[in-house]
Design an enzyme around this catalytic site. Sequence first.
Site, PDB file in Angstrom:
ATOM      1  N   SER A 134       0.824  -1.212   0.000  1.00  0.00           N
ATOM      2  CA  SER A 134       0.000   0.000   0.000  1.00  0.00           C
ATOM      3  C   SER A 134       0.856   1.260   0.000  1.00  0.00           C
ATOM      4  CB  SER A 134      -0.929   0.013   1.215  1.00  0.00           C
ATOM      5  OG  SER A 134      -0.198  -0.140   2.420  1.00  0.00           O
ATOM      6  N   HIS A 187       1.891   5.266   5.067  1.00  0.00           N
ATOM      7  CA  HIS A 187       1.196   5.737   3.874  1.00  0.00           C
ATOM      8  C   HIS A 187       1.565   7.173   3.538  1.00  0.00           C
ATOM      9  CE1 HIS A 187      -2.205   2.544   4.416  1.00  0.00           C
ATOM     10  NE2 HIS A 187      -1.075   2.037   3.953  1.00  0.00           N
TER      11      HIS A 187
END
Length: 259
Positions: A134, A187
């Site tokens: 991710s 992230h």
Amino acid sequence: MASLPQFNPARLRSYIFRLPLFTRLLVLVIVLAWAATIPFSWFRPLTALEPEKVNPLTGGMYRLNTFPLMHINFLHMMFNVITLTPLLERFEAEFGTIPCLLLFTGPFGLLPGGLYVLLERFVLRSNTTVMGASIWVFMLLCAETVKTHKANPNFSIGPYKIPTWTTPILAIFITYFIVPSTSLLGHLCGALFGYLWGLGYIRFLAPPEKILRWVETKLNLLGRLPHYVSIDQKKYGRYGILPSVTTAPRSPVPETRPT
């Protein structure tokens, strides 16, 4: 009454068969890495990014490149594969197979992973382990959003105009609140380098095209490797020579790639 769009297996099969070479290989490695954890449970902690085990003097630097390939479980792996594949496919189609190979096995893991380790150890004073592709998903998404922002700077929600480039940040926070055990910091580190790439500040990380053209010509990669993407997409097409092509392979002729 409007009918809902129907799933078409033939279109999905055609899309999968048209994926470029590096995208196929990276997805395969991610799936195999997850499969390896079934008989070898020690493989996951060995490849995950644990800040305290990353030290240029004592070892563990390899974790900066392996952690995006490892996932917590099957659902984690599948969700990241589904979201990463179209973004990576577009990136490879734009920049070529060799640049993708060198970037994703080098700086695209080292830089966001290294920043995460530094912030965890010296700012947050923590040791939270992270893993998963991710970080690449949000990096590529931010790079794509920069291009979209140039053509469409804002989008409207009711009376509010929201800058287009902020949409990945919104997605990161939504994911953080909805999905358990999500790394907000990880992230955000990926997003930062995605914006830097999209704005052109770290494009120097890509290998010189002159050298890549020489390698492609010398090894005849476009003719030898199915679904290989040359750095000269304008002349040779997005996917190189597909297996269905029956003409004899030819060596690529150097040409300047359009900007």
